[in-house]
Design a protein around this motif. Sequence first.
Motif, PDB file in Angstrom:
ATOM      1  N   SER A  15      51.842  61.670  35.491  1.00 47.39           N
ATOM      2  CA  SER A  15      52.081  62.038  34.104  1.00 47.39           C
ATOM      3  C   SER A  15      51.363  61.089  33.162  1.00 47.39           C
ATOM      4  O   SER A  15      51.084  59.944  33.508  1.00 47.39           O
ATOM      5  CB  SER A  15      53.579  62.008  33.802  1.00 47.39           C
ATOM      6  N   ASN A  16      51.088  61.602  31.975  1.00 49.49           N
ATOM      7  CA  ASN A  16      50.527  60.812  30.878  1.00 49.49           C
ATOM      8  C   ASN A  16      49.189  60.174  31.207  1.00 49.49           C
ATOM      9  O   ASN A  16      48.948  59.008  30.892  1.00 49.49           O
ATOM     10  CB  ASN A  16      51.529  59.757  30.410  1.00 49.49           C
ATOM     11  N   ARG A  17      48.307  60.924  31.828  1.00 49.24           N
ATOM     12  CA  ARG A  17      46.939  60.452  32.058  1.00 49.24           C
ATOM     13  C   ARG A  17      46.195  60.551  30.734  1.00 49.24           C
ATOM     14  O   ARG A  17      46.207  61.583  30.068  1.00 49.24           O
ATOM     15  CB  ARG A  17      46.255  61.310  33.125  1.00 49.24           C
ATOM     16  N   ARG A  18      45.533  59.480  30.334  1.00 51.49           N
ATOM     17  CA  ARG A  18      44.881  59.408  29.024  1.00 51.49           C
ATOM     18  C   ARG A  18      43.444  59.907  29.080  1.00 51.49           C
ATOM     19  O   ARG A  18      42.673  59.508  29.946  1.00 51.49           O
ATOM     20  CB  ARG A  18      44.890  57.973  28.521  1.00 51.49           C
ATOM     21  N   VAL A  19      43.103  60.752  28.097  1.00 52.71           N
ATOM     22  CA  VAL A  19      41.748  61.267  27.928  1.00 52.71           C
ATOM     23  C   VAL A  19      41.395  61.099  26.450  1.00 52.71           C
ATOM     24  O   VAL A  19      42.189  61.473  25.580  1.00 52.71           O
ATOM     25  CB  VAL A  19      41.660  62.761  28.328  1.00 52.71           C
ATOM     26  N   PRO A  20      40.221  60.531  26.135  1.00 51.23           N
ATOM     27  CA  PRO A  20      39.839  60.372  24.722  1.00 51.23           C
ATOM     28  C   PRO A  20      39.807  61.723  24.005  1.00 51.23           C
ATOM     29  O   PRO A  20      39.229  62.694  24.491  1.00 51.23           O
ATOM     30  CB  PRO A  20      38.440  59.768  24.791  1.00 51.23           C
ATOM     31  N   ALA A  21      40.453  61.783  22.848  1.00 49.87           N
ATOM     32  CA  ALA A  21      40.562  63.032  22.091  1.00 49.87           C
ATOM     33  C   ALA A  21      39.193  63.547  21.638  1.00 49.87           C
ATOM     34  O   ALA A  21      38.991  64.758  21.550  1.00 49.87           O
ATOM     35  CB  ALA A  21      41.473  62.838  20.881  1.00 49.87           C
ATOM     36  N   ASP A  22      38.246  62.650  21.392  1.00 44.72           N
ATOM     37  CA  ASP A  22      36.934  63.098  20.922  1.00 44.72           C
ATOM     38  C   ASP A  22      36.127  63.802  22.012  1.00 44.72           C
ATOM     39  O   ASP A  22      35.111  64.420  21.736  1.00 44.72           O
ATOM     40  CB  ASP A  22      36.137  61.958  20.299  1.00 44.72           C
ATOM     41  N   GLU A  23      36.588  63.727  23.268  1.00 46.59           N
ATOM     42  CA  GLU A  23      35.918  64.426  24.373  1.00 46.59           C
ATOM     43  C   GLU A  23      36.408  65.867  24.511  1.00 46.59           C
ATOM     44  O   GLU A  23      35.837  66.656  25.259  1.00 46.59           O
ATOM     45  CB  GLU A  23      36.165  63.693  25.695  1.00 46.59           C
ATOM     46  N   LEU A  24      37.488  66.209  23.829  1.00 44.22           N
ATOM     47  CA  LEU A  24      38.109  67.522  23.958  1.00 44.22           C
ATOM     48  C   LEU A  24      37.811  68.377  22.742  1.00 44.22           C
ATOM     49  O   LEU A  24      37.337  67.897  21.736  1.00 44.22           O
ATOM     50  CB  LEU A  24      39.624  67.372  24.120  1.00 44.22           C
ATOM     51  N   GLY A  25      38.142  69.656  22.866  1.00 46.81           N
ATOM     52  CA  GLY A  25      37.979  70.573  21.751  1.00 46.81           C
ATOM     53  C   GLY A  25      36.700  71.366  21.868  1.00 46.81           C
ATOM     54  O   GLY A  25      36.058  71.413  22.914  1.00 46.81           O
ATOM     55  N   GLY A  26      36.328  71.993  20.786  1.00 45.89           N
ATOM     56  CA  GLY A  26      35.133  72.822  20.802  1.00 45.89           C
ATOM     57  C   GLY A  26      35.347  74.067  21.643  1.00 45.89           C
ATOM     58  O   GLY A  26      36.469  74.510  21.871  1.00 45.89           O
ATOM     59  N   LEU A  27      34.289  74.637  22.129  1.00 45.29           N
ATOM     60  CA  LEU A  27      34.375  75.869  22.899  1.00 45.29           C
ATOM     61  C   LEU A  27      35.029  75.666  24.255  1.00 45.29           C
ATOM     62  O   LEU A  27      35.627  76.582  24.812  1.00 45.29           O
ATOM     63  CB  LEU A  27      32.976  76.469  23.093  1.00 45.29           C
ATOM     64  N   GLU A  28      34.917  74.475  24.807  1.00 48.20           N
ATOM     65  CA  GLU A  28      35.445  74.216  26.137  1.00 48.20           C
ATOM     66  C   GLU A  28      36.933  73.858  26.137  1.00 48.20           C
ATOM     67  O   GLU A  28      37.559  73.838  27.185  1.00 48.20           O
ATOM     68  CB  GLU A  28      34.650  73.095  26.804  1.00 48.20           C
TER      69      GLU A  28
END
Length: 85
Positions: A25-38
């Motif tokens: 649980s709670n694995r961190r991923v930078p928010a700026d890597e997410l979003g957009g079409l994918e």
Amino acid sequence: MARKPTKRTEFVLFDVIYEDGSQRSNRRVPADELGGLEGDAPARHIIEQQDREIAEKSGQIPLRIKSIQRSGAKLPEKEWKRQRG
């Protein structure tokens, strides 16, 4: 003299279920890597990379990811049971 504000990195947390049935649980991923079409698709690749680095340091084989979802996201009970195996 006042300090310059530092860049603040925002993270999105994910719950990961592995093929062996274990969960992290709670694995961190930078928010700026997410979003957009994918959407959240890049999170899987980032978490797999983190797992490879951890496995390399510990001398173990990385586990295969079965599914990921944002932490705190609610799944229908039927779907949750299916993912848990």
